[in-house]
Design an enzyme around this catalytic site. Structure first.
Site, PDB file in Angstrom:
ATOM      1  N   ASP A   8       0.840  -1.195   0.000  1.00 41.13           N
ATOM      2  CA  ASP A   8       0.000   0.000   0.000  1.00 41.13           C
ATOM      3  C   ASP A   8       0.877   1.246   0.000  1.00 41.13           C
ATOM      4  O   ASP A   8       1.782   1.366   0.821  1.00 41.13           O
ATOM      5  CB  ASP A   8      -0.910   0.005   1.232  1.00 41.13           C
ATOM      6  N   ASP A  21      -9.924  -5.833  -1.301  1.00 38.97           N
ATOM      7  CA  ASP A  21      -8.960  -5.263  -0.355  1.00 38.97           C
ATOM      8  C   ASP A  21      -9.727  -4.587   0.778  1.00 38.97           C
ATOM      9  O   ASP A  21     -10.413  -3.595   0.556  1.00 38.97           O
ATOM     10  CB  ASP A  21      -8.090  -4.248  -1.118  1.00 38.97           C
TER      11      ASP A  21
HETATM   12 ZN    ZN Z   1      -4.308  -2.062  -0.556  1.00 36.68          ZN
END
Ligand code: ZN
Length: 213
Positions: free
Chosen positions: A27, A168
């Protein structure tokens, strides 16, 4: 990987290799597109040194076109940019493809599936966020479950059965099973599965794989 403890990284990576983990999800957050920072570029280089699991970069940043080149993107990797983050989406997807990586469009919980239609010919995968982006350990946005099914239908109807759907956010064992039934193919594991405190990494992986069989 934002859920992994820095003290156990090497051990964790070995467990991922042993268990055939397909991608390491990275991320990237800029504090502007999302209310958190996570600029894990130098860390991801170290993952490369320790194992050869492909990387799956999830860019949660404004102006992604200017930033894609900052990353060590290789053939076999994935990279997604957010549909809401730029008006240069086609340029971003082309740039990702030029590195030999697979290009994806990510959408926030509030963004309808139909918004991807203008880019449908250029994408290899769609990342459906099932929590609001920015932090680990958030609650599932329940409406996003049906959006997975809507997305699958939309892709199939547009002759893109090959486009994968990545989910996600709060991909726990029970949620993962439902997400699988709705049509998800790639599952981002976090604190609700593989990184749970009450299970070992291997137990978490095993339980998640069972849930999505
Ligand atoms: Zn992610």
């Amino acid at each position: 990987m934002m859920c992994a403890s820095i003290y156990d990284i090497e051990e964790m990576l070995q467990a991922f290799v042993r268990n055939g983990i397909e991608y390491l999800h990275i991320d990237v957050m800029d504090g502007v597109f999302v209310p958190n920072f996570m600029l894990s570029n130098s860390i991801s280089k170290q993952y490369r040194e320790k194992c050869n699991i492909p990387l799956d970069y999830h860019l949660m940043v404004v102006n992604p076109l200017e930033k894609i080149n900052w990353f060590d993107l290789r053939k076999g990797d994935l990279m997604s940019i957010h549909l809401e983050s730029t008006d240069k989406i086609k340029e971003c997807l082309d740039l990702i493809h030029s590195k030999g990586a697979k290009a994806g469009l990510a959408i926030k919980p509030q963004t309808p599936a139909s918004k991807i239609i203008p880019y449908i010919k250029k994408i290899d995968f769609v990342l459906v966020m099932t929590v609001n982006p920015g932090f680990a350990g958030q609650k599932l946005v329940i409406e996003t479950l049906n959006k997975i099914a809507d997305m699958r239908k939309l892709l199939d109807e547009n002759n893109r059965k090959d486009v994968m759907i990545e989910v996600d956010g709060n991909v726990g064992f029970e949620n993962a099973k439902i997400m699988r039934e709705k049509g998800a193919n790639i599952f981002v594991a976090g604190t609700s599965s593989v990184f749970r405190k009450d299970l070992s990494i291997e137990e978490g992986i095993h339980k998640l794989r069972e849930a999505i069989k």
